[in-house]
Design a protein around this motif. Sequence first.
Motif, PDB file in Angstrom:
ATOM      1  N   MET A 105       0.805  -1.217   0.000  1.00  0.00           N
ATOM      2  CA  MET A 105       0.000   0.000   0.000  1.00  0.00           C
ATOM      3  C   MET A 105       0.844   1.276   0.000  1.00  0.00           C
ATOM      4  N   SER A 106       2.147   1.134  -0.233  1.00  0.00           N
ATOM      5  CA  SER A 106       3.018   2.308  -0.284  1.00  0.00           C
ATOM      6  C   SER A 106       2.739   3.119  -1.544  1.00  0.00           C
ATOM      7  N   LEU A 107       2.594   4.442  -1.349  1.00  0.00           N
ATOM      8  CA  LEU A 107       2.295   5.331  -2.481  1.00  0.00           C
ATOM      9  C   LEU A 107       3.328   6.454  -2.620  1.00  0.00           C
ATOM     10  N   GLY A 108       4.454   6.341  -1.938  1.00  0.00           N
ATOM     11  CA  GLY A 108       5.469   7.385  -2.024  1.00  0.00           C
ATOM     12  C   GLY A 108       6.018   7.724  -0.658  1.00  0.00           C
ATOM     13  N   VAL A 109       6.722   8.853  -0.570  1.00  0.00           N
ATOM     14  CA  VAL A 109       7.362   9.273   0.679  1.00  0.00           C
ATOM     15  C   VAL A 109       6.311   9.488   1.766  1.00  0.00           C
ATOM     16  N   ARG A 110       6.370   8.691   2.809  1.00  0.00           N
ATOM     17  CA  ARG A 110       5.432   8.759   3.946  1.00  0.00           C
ATOM     18  C   ARG A 110       3.973   8.795   3.482  1.00  0.00           C
ATOM     19  N   THR A 111       3.699   8.200   2.368  1.00  0.00           N
ATOM     20  CA  THR A 111       2.332   8.185   1.828  1.00  0.00           C
ATOM     21  C   THR A 111       1.907   6.738   1.628  1.00  0.00           C
ATOM     22  N   TRP A 112       0.676   6.477   1.983  1.00  0.00           N
ATOM     23  CA  TRP A 112       0.204   5.090   2.056  1.00  0.00           C
ATOM     24  C   TRP A 112      -1.290   5.091   1.801  1.00  0.00           C
ATOM     25  N   GLY A 113      -1.796   4.048   1.176  1.00  0.00           N
ATOM     26  CA  GLY A 113      -3.234   3.986   0.962  1.00  0.00           C
ATOM     27  C   GLY A 113      -3.619   2.998  -0.104  1.00  0.00           C
ATOM     28  N   ASN A 114      -4.879   3.097  -0.540  1.00  0.00           N
ATOM     29  CA  ASN A 114      -5.375   2.154  -1.542  1.00  0.00           C
ATOM     30  C   ASN A 114      -5.610   2.795  -2.906  1.00  0.00           C
ATOM     31  N   ASN A 115      -5.391   4.128  -2.973  1.00  0.00           N
ATOM     32  CA  ASN A 115      -5.627   4.818  -4.252  1.00  0.00           C
ATOM     33  C   ASN A 115      -4.997   6.202  -4.157  1.00  0.00           C
ATOM     34  N   LEU A 116      -4.021   6.485  -5.012  1.00  0.00           N
ATOM     35  CA  LEU A 116      -3.325   7.765  -4.954  1.00  0.00           C
ATOM     36  C   LEU A 116      -4.257   8.940  -5.223  1.00  0.00           C
ATOM     37  N   ARG A 117      -5.407   8.670  -5.848  1.00  0.00           N
ATOM     38  CA  ARG A 117      -6.403   9.730  -6.087  1.00  0.00           C
ATOM     39  C   ARG A 117      -7.601   9.590  -5.157  1.00  0.00           C
ATOM     40  N   GLY A 118      -7.399   8.950  -4.052  1.00  0.00           N
ATOM     41  CA  GLY A 118      -8.491   8.715  -3.111  1.00  0.00           C
ATOM     42  C   GLY A 118      -9.113  10.007  -2.603  1.00  0.00           C
ATOM     43  N   SER A 119     -10.385   9.945  -2.272  1.00  0.00           N
ATOM     44  CA  SER A 119     -11.127  11.138  -1.853  1.00  0.00           C
ATOM     45  C   SER A 119     -10.869  11.520  -0.403  1.00  0.00           C
ATOM     46  N   ALA A 120     -10.321  10.610   0.392  1.00  0.00           N
ATOM     47  CA  ALA A 120     -10.020  10.899   1.794  1.00  0.00           C
ATOM     48  C   ALA A 120      -8.509  10.980   1.974  1.00  0.00           C
ATOM     49  N   VAL A 121      -8.054  12.111   2.508  1.00  0.00           N
ATOM     50  CA  VAL A 121      -6.620  12.302   2.746  1.00  0.00           C
ATOM     51  C   VAL A 121      -6.441  12.791   4.182  1.00  0.00           C
ATOM     52  N   MET A 122      -5.583  12.126   4.919  1.00  0.00           N
ATOM     53  CA  MET A 122      -5.329  12.530   6.303  1.00  0.00           C
ATOM     54  C   MET A 122      -3.849  12.353   6.624  1.00  0.00           C
ATOM     55  N   VAL A 123      -3.356  13.250   7.458  1.00  0.00           N
ATOM     56  CA  VAL A 123      -1.975  13.186   7.920  1.00  0.00           C
ATOM     57  C   VAL A 123      -2.000  12.798   9.396  1.00  0.00           C
ATOM     58  N   THR A 124      -1.269  11.753   9.725  1.00  0.00           N
ATOM     59  CA  THR A 124      -1.273  11.232  11.091  1.00  0.00           C
ATOM     60  C   THR A 124       0.129  11.302  11.677  1.00  0.00           C
ATOM     61  N   GLY A 125       0.214  11.836  12.894  1.00  0.00           N
ATOM     62  CA  GLY A 125       1.466  11.846  13.645  1.00  0.00           C
ATOM     63  C   GLY A 125       1.253  11.124  14.956  1.00  0.00           C
ATOM     64  N   THR A 126       2.120  10.177  15.248  1.00  0.00           N
ATOM     65  CA  THR A 126       1.950   9.336  16.431  1.00  0.00           C
ATOM     66  C   THR A 126       3.148   9.481  17.353  1.00  0.00           C
ATOM     67  N   TYR A 127       2.862   9.851  18.605  1.00  0.00           N
ATOM     68  CA  TYR A 127       3.894   9.914  19.631  1.00  0.00           C
ATOM     69  C   TYR A 127       4.136   8.509  20.164  1.00  0.00           C
ATOM     70  N   GLY A 128       5.390   8.079  20.139  1.00  0.00           N
ATOM     71  CA  GLY A 128       5.702   6.756  20.647  1.00  0.00           C
ATOM     72  C   GLY A 128       6.229   6.766  22.058  1.00  0.00           C
TER      73      GLY A 128
END
Length: 316
Positions: A105-128
């Motif tokens: 599901m890798s779509l590029g630099v820090r980009t992931w999903g099921n469709n590069l033209r998908g209608s839903a786009v979100m940026v997630t940051g997770t504190y470990g």
Amino acid sequence: MDALAGLLDGPRARGAFFVRSVLEPPWSLRVRDEAPLTLMAMTEGEAWVTFDGGEPAHVAAGDVAIMRGPGHYTVADDPATPPQVIIHPGQICTTVDGDPLAEAMSLGVRTWGNNLRGSAVMVTGTYGMRGAMSQRMLGALPELVVLPGSAWDSPLLDLLAAEVVKDEPGQEVVLDRLLDLLLIAALRAWFARPEADAPAWYRASGDPVVGPALRLLQNNPAHPWTVAALAAEVGVSRALLARRFTELVGEPPMTFLTGWRIAVAADLLREPDATIGAVARQVGYGSSFALSAAFKRERGVSPQRHRANNARLNRR
């Protein structure tokens, strides 16, 4: 240090996990990473976040959602969509059957999903990282906060969305600092809202008597404070300060100070090179024995055990 600075002081993002997700319905992500804190900025489209046992919460473009771990939750295009992806501790992604998905599901630099033209786009940051000061912050938050885009005005969302897909020198540090800034801005806006149940000591920070007293204690926990000395600094009587502080904060000044000192100490003990004696001096205890005794009374474990437990959690 004001109340929000005190709330956020301590471990900051260090090598936080970032991903830009681009998805086309139907999609559903089951999050089991048990991260202490995750911030999700919806840049396009919409999503629903549902914690186990909770009601679905709608997140629209421009909104920010803050998820407090370690509870499990689902992020989906619709609450009824069954999970297709499981996110495990360490941000390992698999299918429901356990097959790895990171490469598929890798779509590029820090980009992931099921469709590069998908209608839903979100940026997630997770504190470990897990730390005591962040525990004070986490304890002040509900399991899920959704801050509507209409409730605040910040350029940070667009900046984070632009920076997350870059692969340049120092990019990890840039993203860590942006995540911290976005979290601070979001929490500042959230705590100002009437539905936010901010901790009593946070609300008390605006009081003309208690606010200055809180800042004195937070800024200098190593000082040998007494209620009388604190009252003299604030310019009120000892009785007035003690009564007003207890009414607004919910505990006496010295009780608050003890909790604050132990929280600061617990965070400092995350550093492997910090000795218990050095930490004791930084938070107002005359010896490692005195700190150890107070720490065990407050936390139920010794400083050594706390350090070992925290190291184990951060390796997960």
